[in-house]
Design an enzyme around this catalytic site. Structure first.
Site: not given
Ligand SMILES: Cn1nc(-c2ccccc2)cc1C(=O)N[C@H](Cc1nc2ccccc2[nH]1)C(=O)O
Length: 155
Positions: A105, A123, A146, A149
């Site tokens: 992530c 989600q 995704s 986790h």
């Molecule tokens: C929900 N979220 N917050 C960040 C984030 C937060 C703080 C600093 C930088 C990025 C990235 C993400 C995100 O959706 N990232 C996705 C992966 C992912 N999918 C998620 C589902 C649920 C919670 C966290 C999750 N992270 C990606 O990078 O492909």
């Protein structure tokens, strides 16, 4: 209304402890009991996480790997190996260090810290897992669209 008297989330009720002669909160569904009022459902949540993506992930790409081809089963095995490193008795590793080095992530850059988020923002399997954790506790493997986790609840 003061926090003590705002509506309680579903399943919760106030009971009187005869032993301590003071009220406590009891959840008739989960059978959890607590001295402090349960957090209102509209309160923001906080979590850090480590994500291992796989070929079936919603976006099978990350800062670590342009095209992610591992299977979901391999991702679960990797998450379980990381869990062992986190709970190791002789040399436990820091959650943030593993997240920064190995999470798929983009929050890896912040040690996996997602900051505070509203209920409903993430989600559902992820949010349900956060709600099932006490603050400071770590989940087992949690699957979302995704990937897989490990979650550390921070608020
Ligand atoms: C929900 N979220 N917050 C960040 C984030 C937060 C703080 C600093 C930088 C990025 C990235 C993400 C995100 O959706 N990232 C996705 C992966 C992912 N999918 C998620 C589902 C649920 C919670 C966290 C999750 N992270 C990606 O990078 O492909």
């Amino acid at each position: 209304m003061s926090k003590e008297h705002s509506a309680l989330p579903p399943g919760w009720e106030v009971r009187m402890s005869s032993k301590h002669n003071r009220p406590y909160y009891f959840n008739t569904e989960s059978k959890e009991s607590r001295w402090e009022p349960p957090p209102a459902r509209d309160q923001k949540l906080g979590a850090k996480h480590i994500l291992v993506k796989h070929e079936g992930s919603r976006r099978p790409s990350s800062w670590r790997e342009e095209t992610i081809t591992r299977t979901e089963a391999e991702a679960v095995d990797m998450i379980n190996a990381i869990l062992q490193r986190l709970i190791s008795k002789d040399k436990p590793e820091r959650f943030e260090d593993i997240a920064a080095a190995e999470s798929d992530c983009s929050s890896a850059k912040r040690g996996g810290d997602l900051g505070l988020f509203e209920p409903g923002a993430m989600q559902k399997p992820f949010e349900d897992a956060v709600l099932g954790l006490k603050v400071g506790k770590i989940s087992g493997p949690v699957k979302t669209q995704s990937g897989v986790h490990i979650i550390l609840r921070t608020r």
